[in-house]
Write a protein that holds these residues in place. Structure first.
Motif, mmCIF file in Angstrom:
data_model
loop_
_atom_site.group_PDB
_atom_site.id
_atom_site.type_symbol
_atom_site.label_atom_id
_atom_site.label_comp_id
_atom_site.label_asym_id
_atom_site.label_seq_id
_atom_site.Cartn_x
_atom_site.Cartn_y
_atom_site.Cartn_z
ATOM 1 N N GLY A 131 -5.499 -4.093 -7.506
ATOM 2 C CA GLY A 131 -6.525 -3.646 -6.563
ATOM 3 C C GLY A 131 -6.006 -2.617 -5.586
ATOM 4 O O GLY A 131 -5.181 -1.759 -5.916
ATOM 5 N N ALA A 132 -6.480 -2.709 -4.363
ATOM 6 C CA ALA A 132 -6.063 -1.774 -3.324
ATOM 7 C C ALA A 132 -4.639 -2.098 -2.884
ATOM 8 O O ALA A 132 -4.296 -3.259 -2.644
ATOM 9 C CB ALA A 132 -7.016 -1.845 -2.138
ATOM 10 N N SER A 133 -3.814 -1.079 -2.771
ATOM 11 C CA SER A 133 -2.430 -1.283 -2.354
ATOM 12 C C SER A 133 -2.338 -1.413 -0.839
ATOM 13 O O SER A 133 -3.264 -1.075 -0.096
ATOM 14 C CB SER A 133 -1.566 -0.105 -2.806
ATOM 15 O OG SER A 133 -1.899 1.065 -2.068
ATOM 16 N N PHE A 134 -1.198 -1.897 -0.390
ATOM 17 C CA PHE A 134 -0.947 -2.005 1.047
ATOM 18 C C PHE A 134 -1.084 -0.637 1.705
ATOM 19 O O PHE A 134 -1.691 -0.506 2.773
ATOM 20 C CB PHE A 134 0.455 -2.575 1.276
ATOM 21 C CG PHE A 134 0.806 -2.786 2.725
ATOM 22 C CD1 PHE A 134 0.468 -3.961 3.376
ATOM 23 C CD2 PHE A 134 1.482 -1.801 3.438
ATOM 24 C CE1 PHE A 134 0.795 -4.153 4.710
ATOM 25 C CE2 PHE A 134 1.814 -1.987 4.771
ATOM 26 C CZ PHE A 134 1.470 -3.167 5.413
ATOM 27 N N LEU A 150 -4.840 0.498 1.920
ATOM 28 C CA LEU A 150 -5.572 -0.230 2.957
ATOM 29 C C LEU A 150 -5.157 0.243 4.348
ATOM 30 O O LEU A 150 -5.996 0.371 5.247
ATOM 31 C CB LEU A 150 -5.327 -1.730 2.812
ATOM 32 C CG LEU A 150 -5.891 -2.355 1.527
ATOM 33 C CD1 LEU A 150 -5.420 -3.801 1.398
ATOM 34 C CD2 LEU A 150 -7.411 -2.298 1.519
ATOM 35 N N SER A 151 -3.883 0.507 4.515
ATOM 36 C CA SER A 151 -3.389 0.960 5.816
ATOM 37 C C SER A 151 -3.872 2.368 6.128
ATOM 38 O O SER A 151 -4.292 2.663 7.258
ATOM 39 C CB SER A 151 -1.853 0.924 5.846
ATOM 40 O OG SER A 151 -1.382 -0.388 5.608
ATOM 41 N N GLU A 152 -3.854 3.248 5.131
ATOM 42 C CA GLU A 152 -4.240 4.639 5.357
ATOM 43 C C GLU A 152 -5.716 4.786 5.686
ATOM 44 O O GLU A 152 -6.091 5.679 6.442
ATOM 45 C CB GLU A 152 -3.882 5.477 4.115
ATOM 46 C CG GLU A 152 -2.391 5.713 3.969
ATOM 47 C CD GLU A 152 -2.017 6.238 2.595
ATOM 48 O OE1 GLU A 152 -2.947 6.529 1.795
ATOM 49 O OE2 GLU A 152 -0.804 6.352 2.308
ATOM 50 N N TYR A 174 -3.950 -9.444 -0.074
ATOM 51 C CA TYR A 174 -4.665 -8.832 1.045
ATOM 52 C C TYR A 174 -6.149 -9.203 1.002
ATOM 53 O O TYR A 174 -6.772 -9.189 -0.064
ATOM 54 C CB TYR A 174 -4.520 -7.312 1.010
ATOM 55 C CG TYR A 174 -3.124 -6.850 0.680
ATOM 56 C CD1 TYR A 174 -2.031 -7.271 1.456
ATOM 57 C CD2 TYR A 174 -2.872 -6.050 -0.428
ATOM 58 C CE1 TYR A 174 -0.738 -6.877 1.135
ATOM 59 C CE2 TYR A 174 -1.583 -5.649 -0.751
ATOM 60 C CZ TYR A 174 -0.527 -6.072 0.032
ATOM 61 O OH TYR A 174 0.756 -5.688 -0.292
ATOM 62 N N GLY A 175 -6.696 -9.531 2.193
ATOM 63 C CA GLY A 175 -8.102 -9.902 2.283
ATOM 64 C C GLY A 175 -8.792 -9.220 3.450
ATOM 65 O O GLY A 175 -8.183 -8.967 4.490
ATOM 66 N N GLU A 176 -10.065 -8.923 3.292
ATOM 67 C CA GLU A 176 -10.864 -8.253 4.317
ATOM 68 C C GLU A 176 -11.257 -9.248 5.405
ATOM 69 O O GLU A 176 -11.788 -10.328 5.108
ATOM 70 C CB GLU A 176 -12.118 -7.663 3.660
ATOM 71 C CG GLU A 176 -12.948 -6.788 4.562
ATOM 72 C CD GLU A 176 -14.100 -6.163 3.799
ATOM 73 O OE1 GLU A 176 -14.285 -4.937 3.918
ATOM 74 O OE2 GLU A 176 -14.814 -6.899 3.075
ATOM 75 N N ARG A 177 -10.993 -8.899 6.645
ATOM 76 C CA ARG A 177 -11.252 -9.833 7.743
ATOM 77 C C ARG A 177 -12.733 -10.191 7.876
ATOM 78 O O ARG A 177 -13.091 -11.357 8.083
ATOM 79 C CB ARG A 177 -10.748 -9.248 9.066
ATOM 80 C CG ARG A 177 -9.238 -9.250 9.195
ATOM 81 C CD ARG A 177 -8.801 -8.941 10.625
ATOM 82 N NE ARG A 177 -7.362 -8.826 10.709
ATOM 83 C CZ ARG A 177 -6.524 -9.845 10.808
ATOM 84 N NH1 ARG A 177 -7.012 -11.087 10.827
ATOM 85 N NH2 ARG A 177 -5.217 -9.655 10.878
ATOM 86 N N ALA A 178 -13.604 -9.220 7.752
ATOM 87 C CA ALA A 178 -15.023 -9.472 8.014
ATOM 88 C C ALA A 178 -15.637 -10.413 6.983
ATOM 89 O O ALA A 178 -16.498 -11.227 7.322
ATOM 90 C CB ALA A 178 -15.784 -8.150 8.044
#
Length: 476
Positions: free
Chosen positions: A357-360, A363-365, A396-400
């Motif tokens: 999936g999305a890499s660290f 997600l940071s960028e 990694y997980g989305e907070r919302a």
């Protein structure tokens, strides 16, 4: 002049996929191949490298047996037989691919190297001329060899050459800390070849999470000399020996090898296509911009697929590219967008390195508000039972929403963990739903559950991690 609805340049993984997809719309097509049939994966990529790795894993299993109280004599590596099996099985895989291509209607195939004469006209080096309403370019990729390696002459090899060896060499300098460099360096080292792995820029495979990258570098470095950001001062040739001078710590070192293996990446094969005559908009590298959802270029009649599209150089992605490009070339101008699968990449080192999936970094960028969960496999129950307790997994997980976004790992049986996570991400699963799934005991997958529990806490959905011994064994 031959008039066709669809011309496909290249009969590799992407080209074959494009052929099958286009054929559903029209039988007035031609599949053009300038070289031997057989995909990169079968000839010089996925399959022969895994054959070499399998031999290395067998050696490692014997060497580690004493740790279980099983005493065996030290393994003796028969390099000739190792490479005999690699080439023999490689040729079988290539044979299967050749049978498939040769099973295609001969009237729909042409042999020759194609180049554009104008946006719709291709001229082959056999002097055959093809006028195509739509064109799919699927010419693959080739190894990139930095000019600095020219000094070693014929002692320079790329991964393609390794699988034609008739015996294992004594020593190899491997340049490149990507997938190919990591896999081949570790496998050759375990098979008794003296190996030093020189990386550049600190990269370890495609890992972008600093914690996982550092863990992977340390694990690989415990098996063989590996500097992810090597300070190489010189590369020279002395007789049949490659001499590499490099700085390590505060001292200069010089080491001699039989071969220099350049595992420094691959680039799209564009030379010879004469893309300037195609009418496409090209960048400074002479490559077009490809829409990943349609594989279309400039909204027109030309499509790119596979490694030449410069997206993700993996077989399953190339197959999808070809299917999408061929379908849209066949149905043009009624082009359709296609949903892409969740990104999934695996390096078959021990332990496996994988990204999902999305890499660290991604997600940071994009300033995504995400949390992480992790597990260290040092005390994970099943990993300790197997004496494979090395590695780190971060998810990694989305907070919302709690939705799973991606993961990076260096982990035992990571190829399987990565698939589970890829399926979960593609299904838009959230962390609590994932934790409701069954987990047997004792299995490596319980390590994933530990990471998910940790992620749930960090997302604020749970107040605390359960005790490590809650399910019978430590690290479950």
């Amino acid at each position: 002049m031959r008039e066709v609805d669809v011309a496909i340049i290249g009969a590799g993984t992407a080209g074959m996929g494009a052929y099958r997809a286009a054929l559903k719309h029209t039988d007035n097509i031609v599949l053009i191949e300038g070289g031997p049939y057989g995909t990169t994966c079968a000839r010089v990529g996925c399959m022969p490298s895994k054959l070499l790795i399998a031999a290395a894993e067998a050696e490692e299993a014997v060497r580690r047996a004493a740790g279980f109280g099983v005493l065996a004599t030290a393994p003796r590596i028969d390099g000739v037989e190792v490479m005999n099996r690699v080439r023999r099985e490689r040729d079988r895989f290539v044979g299967f691919v050749n049978e498939t291509v040769e099973g295609f209607d001969p009237s729909l195939r042409s042999k020759g190297c194609a180049r554009f004469e104008d946006p719709h006209t291709l001229r082959l080096d056999t002097e055959e001329v093809v006028h195509a309403a739509r064109i799919v370019v699927a010419t693959g990729s080739a190894s990139v060899i930095p000019k600095v390696f020219d000094a070693v002459g014929d002692r320079l090899i790329v991964n393609d050459d390794v699988f034609d060896w008739t015996d294992l060499p004594g020593a190899v300098a491997v340049f490149g800390g990507g997938v190919l460099g990591l896999e081949l360096a570790q496998a050759l080292n375990r098979l008794g070849v003296r190996v030093r792995l020189f990386g550049k820029g600190g990269g370890v495979g495609s890992l972008s999470d600093p914690s996982v990258r550092d863990a992977a570098a340390a694990i690989i470095g415990a098996d063989l000399p590996f500097d992810p950001d090597a300070d190489v001062q010189g590369i020279t040739r002395e007789g049949d020996t490659v001499v590499v001078s490099f700085r390590g710590g505060n001292a200069m070192h010089e080491e001699r090898f039989d071969w220099l293996l350049a595992a420094t990446g691959r680039a799209p094969v564009l030379d010879g296509l004469n893309l300037a005559a195609s009418g496409l908009t090209l960048d400074e590298r002479g490559a077009p911009k490809v829409d990943p959802l349609t594989m279309q270029v400039d909204g027109g009649h030309i499509f790119f697929a596979g490694d030449v599209a410069a997206r993700i150089p993996l077989l399953h992605e190339a197959a999808d590219d070809g299917r999408i490009a061929g379908d849209n070339a066949g149905r043009f101008p009624q082009v359709q967008t296609h949903r892409r699968r969740t990104p999934l990449g695996i390096v078959f080192t021990d332990p496996n390195i994988a990204t999902v999936g999305a890499s660290f970094a991604e997600l940071s960028e994009r300033s995504c508000d995400f949390a992480t969960g992790e597990v260290d496999f040092a005390d994970q129950g099943r990993a300790r039972v197997l004496r494979q307790n090395r590695g780190l997994l971060r998810v990694y997980g989305e907070r919302a929403t709690g939705r799973l976004l991606g993961a990076e790992m260096v982990a035992p049986r990571g190829e399987h963990l990565a698939h589970l996570l890829a399926w979960a991400v593609q299904a838009d699963m959230d962390v609590e739903t994932a934790l409701e799934m069954p987990f047997y005991h004792p299995v490596i997958e319980e390590g994933l559950r530990t990471a998910l529990r940790n992620l749930s806490v960090n997302l604020g959905r749970r107040t605390e991690n359960p005790p490590r011994s809650i399910d019978c064994g430590p690290g479950a």
